[in-house]
Design a protein around this motif. Sequence first.
Motif, PDB file in Angstrom:
ATOM      1  N   SER A   1      -1.690  30.308  18.713  1.00  0.00           N
ATOM      2  CA  SER A   1      -2.936  30.345  19.477  1.00  0.00           C
ATOM      3  C   SER A   1      -2.832  29.585  20.785  1.00  0.00           C
ATOM      4  CB  SER A   1      -4.081  29.766  18.639  1.00  0.00           C
ATOM      5  OG  SER A   1      -3.788  28.424  18.282  1.00  0.00           O
ATOM      6  N   ARG A   2      -1.895  28.657  20.870  1.00  0.00           N
ATOM      7  CA  ARG A   2      -1.705  27.940  22.134  1.00  0.00           C
ATOM      8  C   ARG A   2      -0.397  28.390  22.752  1.00  0.00           C
ATOM      9  NH1 ARG A   2      -5.718  23.665  21.718  1.00  0.00           N
ATOM     10  NH2 ARG A   2      -5.890  23.616  19.470  1.00  0.00           N
TER      11      ARG A   2
ATOM     12  N   HIS B   1      -5.822  29.937  30.333  1.00  0.00           N
ATOM     13  CA  HIS B   1      -6.463  30.684  29.264  1.00  0.00           C
ATOM     14  C   HIS B   1      -7.968  30.556  29.343  1.00  0.00           C
ATOM     15  CE1 HIS B   1      -6.045  31.855  24.716  1.00  0.00           C
ATOM     16  NE2 HIS B   1      -6.816  32.670  25.394  1.00  0.00           N
TER      17      HIS B   1
ATOM     18  N   GLU C   1      -2.511  26.378  13.342  1.00  0.00           N
ATOM     19  CA  GLU C   1      -3.257  26.933  14.456  1.00  0.00           C
ATOM     20  C   GLU C   1      -4.666  26.435  14.632  1.00  0.00           C
ATOM     21  OE1 GLU C   1      -0.996  30.616  15.672  1.00  0.00           O
ATOM     22  OE2 GLU C   1      -2.786  31.179  14.549  1.00  0.00           O
ATOM     23  N   ASN C   2      -5.442  26.491  13.593  1.00  0.00           N
ATOM     24  CA  ASN C   2      -6.868  26.212  13.759  1.00  0.00           C
ATOM     25  C   ASN C   2      -7.180  24.735  13.571  1.00  0.00           C
ATOM     26  OD1 ASN C   2      -6.240  26.049  11.098  1.00  0.00           O
ATOM     27  ND2 ASN C   2      -8.021  27.156  10.362  1.00  0.00           N
ATOM     28  N   ALA C   3      -6.141  23.924  13.481  1.00  0.00           N
ATOM     29  CA  ALA C   3      -6.358  22.516  13.141  1.00  0.00           C
ATOM     30  C   ALA C   3      -6.558  21.676  14.387  1.00  0.00           C
ATOM     31  CB  ALA C   3      -5.172  21.985  12.350  1.00  0.00           C
ATOM     32  N   GLN C   4      -7.231  20.572  14.197  1.00  0.00           N
ATOM     33  CA  GLN C   4      -7.307  19.575  15.254  1.00  0.00           C
ATOM     34  C   GLN C   4      -5.922  18.967  15.394  1.00  0.00           C
ATOM     35  OE1 GLN C   4      -9.145  15.863  14.315  1.00  0.00           O
ATOM     36  NE2 GLN C   4      -8.674  16.013  12.148  1.00  0.00           N
TER      37      GLN C   4
ATOM     38  N   ILE D   1      -8.166  26.044  17.548  1.00  0.00           N
ATOM     39  CA  ILE D   1      -8.447  27.420  17.968  1.00  0.00           C
ATOM     40  C   ILE D   1      -7.564  28.339  17.134  1.00  0.00           C
ATOM     41  CG2 ILE D   1      -9.257  27.068  20.325  1.00  0.00           C
ATOM     42  CD1 ILE D   1      -6.443  27.707  21.316  1.00  0.00           C
TER      43      ILE D   1
ATOM     44  N   SER E   1      -5.863  18.524  23.926  1.00  0.00           N
ATOM     45  CA  SER E   1      -5.910  19.833  23.260  1.00  0.00           C
ATOM     46  C   SER E   1      -6.234  19.591  21.792  1.00  0.00           C
ATOM     47  CB  SER E   1      -4.574  20.551  23.414  1.00  0.00           C
ATOM     48  OG  SER E   1      -3.537  19.770  22.841  1.00  0.00           O
TER      49      SER E   1
ATOM     50  N   TRP F   1      -8.870  20.018  19.745  1.00  0.00           N
ATOM     51  CA  TRP F   1      -9.689  20.813  18.811  1.00  0.00           C
ATOM     52  C   TRP F   1      -8.916  22.025  18.313  1.00  0.00           C
ATOM     53  CZ3 TRP F   1     -10.989  20.105  24.002  1.00  0.00           C
ATOM     54  CH2 TRP F   1     -10.771  21.205  24.851  1.00  0.00           C
TER      55      TRP F   1
ATOM     56  N   ARG G   1      -1.117  32.221  29.694  1.00  0.00           N
ATOM     57  CA  ARG G   1      -1.513  31.479  28.501  1.00  0.00           C
ATOM     58  C   ARG G   1      -2.552  32.305  27.782  1.00  0.00           C
ATOM     59  NH1 ARG G   1      -2.031  24.992  29.181  1.00  0.00           N
ATOM     60  NH2 ARG G   1      -2.039  25.177  26.918  1.00  0.00           N
TER      61      ARG G   1
ATOM     62  N   ARG H   1       1.517  21.449  13.532  1.00  0.00           N
ATOM     63  CA  ARG H   1       0.105  21.641  13.781  1.00  0.00           C
ATOM     64  C   ARG H   1      -0.240  23.078  13.433  1.00  0.00           C
ATOM     65  NH1 ARG H   1      -3.342  20.593  19.241  1.00  0.00           N
ATOM     66  NH2 ARG H   1      -5.346  21.094  18.302  1.00  0.00           N
TER      67      ARG H   1
ATOM     68  N   GLN I   1     -10.177  24.841  29.666  1.00  0.00           N
ATOM     69  CA  GLN I   1      -9.800  26.180  29.264  1.00  0.00           C
ATOM     70  C   GLN I   1      -9.855  26.242  27.745  1.00  0.00           C
ATOM     71  OE1 GLN I   1      -5.685  27.255  29.989  1.00  0.00           O
ATOM     72  NE2 GLN I   1      -5.148  25.228  30.744  1.00  0.00           N
ATOM     73  N   ARG I   2      -9.640  27.410  27.233  1.00  0.00           N
ATOM     74  CA  ARG I   2      -9.805  27.611  25.800  1.00  0.00           C
ATOM     75  C   ARG I   2      -9.036  26.599  24.951  1.00  0.00           C
ATOM     76  NH1 ARG I   2     -11.695  31.911  22.803  1.00  0.00           N
ATOM     77  NH2 ARG I   2     -11.976  33.285  24.575  1.00  0.00           N
ATOM     78  N   PRO I   3      -7.757  26.390  25.189  1.00  0.00           N
ATOM     79  CA  PRO I   3      -7.010  25.488  24.319  1.00  0.00           C
ATOM     80  C   PRO I   3      -7.087  24.003  24.683  1.00  0.00           C
ATOM     81  CG  PRO I   3      -5.505  26.546  25.837  1.00  0.00           C
ATOM     82  CD  PRO I   3      -6.863  27.087  26.144  1.00  0.00           C
ATOM     83  N   GLU I   4      -7.508  23.662  25.896  1.00  0.00           N
ATOM     84  CA  GLU I   4      -7.394  22.258  26.282  1.00  0.00           C
ATOM     85  C   GLU I   4      -8.159  21.961  27.563  1.00  0.00           C
ATOM     86  OE1 GLU I   4      -3.020  22.462  26.951  1.00  0.00           O
ATOM     87  OE2 GLU I   4      -3.504  22.042  29.032  1.00  0.00           O
TER      88      GLU I   4
END
Lengths: 603, 487
Positions: free
Chosen positions: A392-393, B89, A471-474, B133, B129, B131, A384, A469, B105-108
Amino acid sequence: MGNIKTLFFFYVLFIPIAGIGQDKTEDPGARTWSHSDGRKIKAGIVDVVDKNVILKTPNGKIGPVKLAKLSKEDQEYIAIWIQNNAVPKGFGKPDTTIEITTLKGEMKYNKPIITVYPGKKIKLILRNQDDMHHNLAITKSGKGKDMKVAQEAWKLGVDGFAKHWIPKHPDLLFASKMADPHSSSTLYFTAPKRTGKYPYVCTLPGHAQVMRGTMIVSKEVNPLSELTFTLFKGSWKKIPDWNQIEPSGTDHVPSGKFDLSCTKEKDSFGIVFRGNIEAPKSGDYIFTVSSDDGSRLLIDRKIVIDHDGIHGDSPKSGKVKLEKGSHHIEVQYFEGGGEESLYVGWKTPDFKKEIPLSVNRRPSGGNSPSGQLLAAEEEARIYRNFIQGAGSRAIGVGYPGGLNLAYDANNMRIAMLWLGDFIDAKRHWNGRGQGYQPPAGESVINGPPGVPFATISDSNESWPDSFIRKENAQLPPIKGGYLFKGYKLTGKERIPTFRYTFGTLSIEDMPSPQGSFESSDVAFTRSIKIKGKPVKNLYFRAAVGQSIELTDNNTYLIDDNTALTFKSEKKPVIRENGGNKELLIPIQFSNDSALIEQTINWQ
Amino acid sequence: MKKIIYSLLITISVSSLALSQNPQEESDHYPIVEIPIPDNIVLEVGGIEILPGKRIAVSSRRGDIYVVEGAYTDDPGDDKWIPWAIGLHEVLGLAWKDGWLYATQRPEVTRMKDEDGDFRADIFESVSSAWGINGDYHEYAFGSRHDPDGNIWVVLCLTGSGGASSDFRGWCVRVTPDGKMLPTTSGIRSPGGIGQNHLGDMFYCDNQGVWNGTSSIKPLPVGGFVGNPTGNKYYELTDAIGKRPEDPKSGSRISTERAKIPELVPPAAMFPHGKLSNSPTGIACDTSGKFGPFTNQLFVGEQTMSTVLRVALEKVNGVYQGAAFPFRGKFKSGNVAVRLGPDGSMFVGGTDRGWGARGGKRFALERCHFNGKKPFEVLQMKAKPDGFEVIFTEPIEEKSGSDIASYKMDSYTYIYQSGYGSPVVDKSNPTIKSASVSQDKKSVYLKIEGLVKGNVHELNLPGIKNVEGKALLHQVGYYTLNEIPEN
């Protein structure tokens, strides 16, 4: 049709050049022709042009003979020949010509494998050297289809001969007419668009068991052809004078490429490979041989690389200028003891990348340039991180066998599939680890963008981007939207099943690798299970592209690089929307669940 | 002559203030044992958690989680490392609850379980997850253990450590047991770790940088604004904690801006840059009392200096404040994760990748514990209307205790500004008027003139001796005086 004299020169010039290195079985065989001037000519037909037949004698002499000067029997023979070798109306100029010869006294084709490019026009000449009739039928890909078609031919019974033993069968794609003994028959066809392995077989009763081969439809055309190998046994410290040694045997190289899989020998042996290589354009070519022990590479009988002696596996390269067209290629190799290996590759004037002429990859001294390549061993390797092309995820998965996938957990989709090396972790594992890393390996195919499921009430409704969604969004505050729920690992190889919810539905998406990177049946199967109270007008968007075509076997070809087949309750729908074509699968619920099964193939 | 001698003495005692902690003597009370790491593991510790059955879980920045057996002994040569989960991550927070291991972790926030008993995680559930990034490496997420309501608190570093390009960067959010994300506190800049005190109040460490004149440990009150306004644009996305506070004025002081901005919460303890700490990280609280005499105090990892600090807090006028002390040095790598076990073992994990650390090793996992020999230290400092009460871990010698020359106090603060960090400003020397030793000789009341609200009050105690004539193990404490009590 040009001037006879020109054609005559063409044949005189052409055949001898092409004859270098070709095995003697190319000769179409001899029939005795009766000329009106009393001469008896022993020769085989090469072609019929205007009112002349072009004959070739066993000692290689070629020349035209006026049809009118031959006996009535001969003329009837020629008429049949014309029927069996005629170009179909409207076929046009073939892209590739292939010749397959039947071996004299054996029920065998001289080539167990031929390779053609998808969609190209092929002229396949079946030269029958045998004393029996033979034909060549190409069937759909799939195990056992050749035998099914051959069995159907048996049933033709007394009508079989007249029908050239070509039966009616849904698995039959193309078939040549029967070639008379010592004659030929030509099959003109357009290669299937779908890559894969297509069996060919002689359908005359009793022949199919041994008289068969495989036509590989592939974008990776092997520039090598007519590749044979001669095996020698002996202990040497340098490449010997092969002419002084009794060979153990000569045969076609089954793989069609330079490698040691053609023999079981491990020590004290030598091989001389001979064949033709097709140079796609004129220019400088760089050949590389990596061998343990010594080797030599010759083009048109001149040494290009001399890598002789007892040594461990190491590469050596040589440059040669080649004109566009066919050239003789010879690779000499010997093994003393210990490890044995052979690899040959070349760089054509166009490409910066080296293309293997062996089945195995070039042995590398470590990974890609100072990289930290991750690899799956017996179990899937998950990574990951920020993966270029998957967001990004991103969740990268390297499967055993050299298949790889990147899942985009922002939008619950398979973003990319690729083959070979998984991914290089060097960027993220050094310093502060900034940035996105693309897949390693090759043959990256992209999944459709956006979210996988939506309700579409009328055919003009666009696939919604409200669920997307960024990338940088909630998490998008949309009621009934998508929520990533993670994954579980199952099976011996611990492969992931991705889970998410879409509104009230729970979805499990499990891609599974099939075959391996090196095998031609490499693919992903994928099962998508949906659970929840039925949702009306729910669709799964399986593909988006410039072109989506339904081909045989219920396969959908996407932009000529991906082939998808489905098992679902309802039939897929192709529609045009927003300047693209989309492949939508309508979801049919039963007992509060639905299932889509998909196979994804590289093209 | 006397003047010269006195000034020489003063020079000597002043220069002795520059002495670092006494590393050799620290080990007399808190020995450190290095836990061997298998050759094939690149550990780069991000998180540590105590598991049942004398095991610990350790997560790496490369995204792998290992279960370690045999880490508790003084001679861990037979430690076993089990790869429990691979390929996450950058895990910077672990929490064990009800049979699940939670990882931030970074994403969640993910929770994992071993379903088939093969000692490896098979289920990876994404708890939240929510927020944003965007691929910037600075967008770190540090996560706490579960609070008494079962929530995990996550602090989200700003983009590029100074900007906000993804939703809720610069915020602390709570992830509830059913996976909801509740925006909780704004004003974060670049966190290094997060943890609770004995009362269940959450704290985190922030780094010197924009709007942070120096590093500090800050409380995370629900609805509070802890100082950096860069992420405040995200008040638009939520009603959870009310209206966006007024932006602070750059170039001011925290205490000045607090008067204008009611939501603004000051740091509980500032860590003077370059002296005590450059990059504070993980937080652990000794609730068991088994880690020496510092029950209910906080221990903070320090990455750059490879040390662990100690923080003793109190609440004055409802505001958290208190003193930070050097505690233990000579760790082998850049400390990031700090966790206390139920038996008083302190596990410290470190990494120096990307940011240098004094320790020298690329990564390390160590166990520090109290060997029973109580150190002679300042236990805590309590603010008084007219000075400080200084409490020691054992009785002091009356003579040195009541001599004001045994002490020296400096006061200073940092500019509260949009620029990066700040020099020391508003320096003053509060005068110690008298020092009264208590009946049990365990504390001293220092009457001081010239206290400055909002400043760090650095107290040096070079002259203090215990009844055996020994000097303090650590002779300095840094008290952040956000509020001066009325009585």
